[in-house]
Design an enzyme around this catalytic site. Structure first.
Site, short mmCIF file in Angstrom:
data_model
loop_
_atom_site.label_atom_id
_atom_site.label_comp_id
_atom_site.label_asym_id
_atom_site.label_seq_id
_atom_site.Cartn_x
_atom_site.Cartn_y
_atom_site.Cartn_z
N SER A 124 -21.13 9.74 -4.07
CA SER A 124 -19.87 9.08 -3.76
C SER A 124 -18.71 10.09 -3.77
O SER A 124 -18.74 11.07 -3.03
CB SER A 124 -19.65 7.92 -4.73
OG SER A 124 -18.63 7.07 -4.27
N ASP A 135 -23.09 -0.54 2.24
CA ASP A 135 -22.15 0.41 1.62
C ASP A 135 -20.95 0.56 2.54
O ASP A 135 -21.11 0.94 3.71
CB ASP A 135 -22.85 1.76 1.43
CG ASP A 135 -21.97 2.80 0.78
OD1 ASP A 135 -20.80 2.52 0.48
OD2 ASP A 135 -22.45 3.93 0.58
N HIS A 143 -23.90 0.45 -2.25
CA HIS A 143 -23.23 1.63 -2.80
C HIS A 143 -23.37 1.62 -4.32
O HIS A 143 -23.19 0.58 -4.96
CB HIS A 143 -21.74 1.62 -2.42
CG HIS A 143 -21.04 2.88 -2.81
ND1 HIS A 143 -21.05 4.01 -2.03
CD2 HIS A 143 -20.34 3.21 -3.93
CE1 HIS A 143 -20.37 4.97 -2.64
NE2 HIS A 143 -19.93 4.51 -3.80
#
Length: 320
Positions: free
Chosen positions: A159, A254, A284
């Protein structure tokens, strides 16, 4: 494709705990959320891999310090991985990513350096990237101390940490130093366009939503002055040539899906070797939830296998 059963159960658990969306929490509540979830439903795995040594080091940087935790596996060390955790540049830390780091260290034979870069809003852009860079240089300087020899240097992250990993490869290429052998990008944030299709789809508004990501960005860059800066959004970098080979992991559900896939495609078009895997039934954040989601273990094993394959192939090429 629908979410897998394990993810549906995890989301039901979060709902049963009465948790608010992350962007509706106070900063302290949001930062404590992973601990509350783990205590509430036992999402932390018992798989705590043993290391040869674990040590913390403080790197002095302008305005403060950056802690780096060195996880040294048993046996011969094959490489060093500098790993940046996720959390929107606002949440997370090396305590939450230590089990992941131990798994990678044990399964790949690599030293893993976990970087505790300073968080926003207390430390806004470009603090995180400057801390990430300072940690990379420190690890490179001390690589023989921890690895026993001059081994390949790898960067990675998930991320927001994937963003940092991507950006330090740009800095290293532009500076000509240090040489990064491989980059690991797990659903990286590479853009700041909240109107992409993957941001807008209702089925992607799960643990991390469009509003959550906007909240992260507003903490990280409240003036919006950095949202076209290539050190905040690596997809805006016009030249992606001569960057290290990449391992890329993406998830179907996501909001960051489209920009992560586009970044991987641009790397390929620039001539960078890319190995990728797309998890269609995952959300995600799944990569770091290997105590709760079986797909997380599969993704970790994929990354570990690709690191091992890369190092084996590189060693063979050097020996020729």
């Amino acid at each position: 494709m629908a979410l897998d059963t394990a993810t549906q159960k995890l989301l039901a658990t979060i709902a049963a705990l009465g948790e608010k969306p992350l962007h509706c929490m106070t900063l302290d509540e949001a930062r404590a959320f992973p601990t509350r979830l783990a205590r509430g439903k036992g999402t932390l795995p018992a798989d705590r891999r043993q290391m040869s040594s674990v040590s913390d080091h403080m790197i002095v940087v302008p305005g403060g310090g950056v802690r780096v935790r060195m996880l040294v596996p048993r046996g011969v060390v094959r490489a060093v991985v500098v790993y940046y955790h996720g959390g929107g540049w606002v949440l997370g830390g090396i305590e939450q990513s230590e089990l992941l780091g131990r798994f990678l260290a044990d399964t790949t034979g690599c030293v893993v350096a976990l970087v505790d870069y300073r968080l926003a809003p207390e430390h806004r852009f470009p603090t995180a990237i400057n801390d990430a860079w300072a940690a990379l240089l420190w690890v490179h300087e001390h690589i023989e101390q921890f690895a026993g020899s001059s081994v390949p240097l790898i960067v990675g992250g998930d991320s927001a940490g994937g963003t940092l990993a991507a950006v330090v490869t740009h800095r290293a290429r532009n500076a000509g130093f240090p040489r990064i052998a491989l980059q690991i990008l797990v659903y990286p944030a590479t853009d700041s366009d909240f109107d992409r299709d993957s941001y807008l789809k209702s089925e992607n508004q799960l643990l991390v939503t469009r509003e959550t990501l906007m909240w992260f960005w507003n903490n990280y860059d409240p003036t919006q002055s950095a949202r076209s800066d290539t050190e905040a959004v690596p997809l805006h970098e016009p030249n992606l040539a001569e960057l290290p080979p990449a391992i890329v992991v993406t998830a179907e559900h996501d909001p960051l899906r489209d920009e992560a896939i586009e970044y991987a495609d641009r790397l390929r078009r620039a001539g960078v070797p890319v190995v990728s895997r797309h998890f269609e039934d995952q959300m995600h954040g799944f990569f770091t939830l290997f105590g709760a989601l079986p797909a997380s273990r599969i993704a970790l094993e994929f990354v570990a296998d690709e690191i091992a394959h890369f190092l084996t192939t590189t060693a063979k090429e050097i020996s020729r």
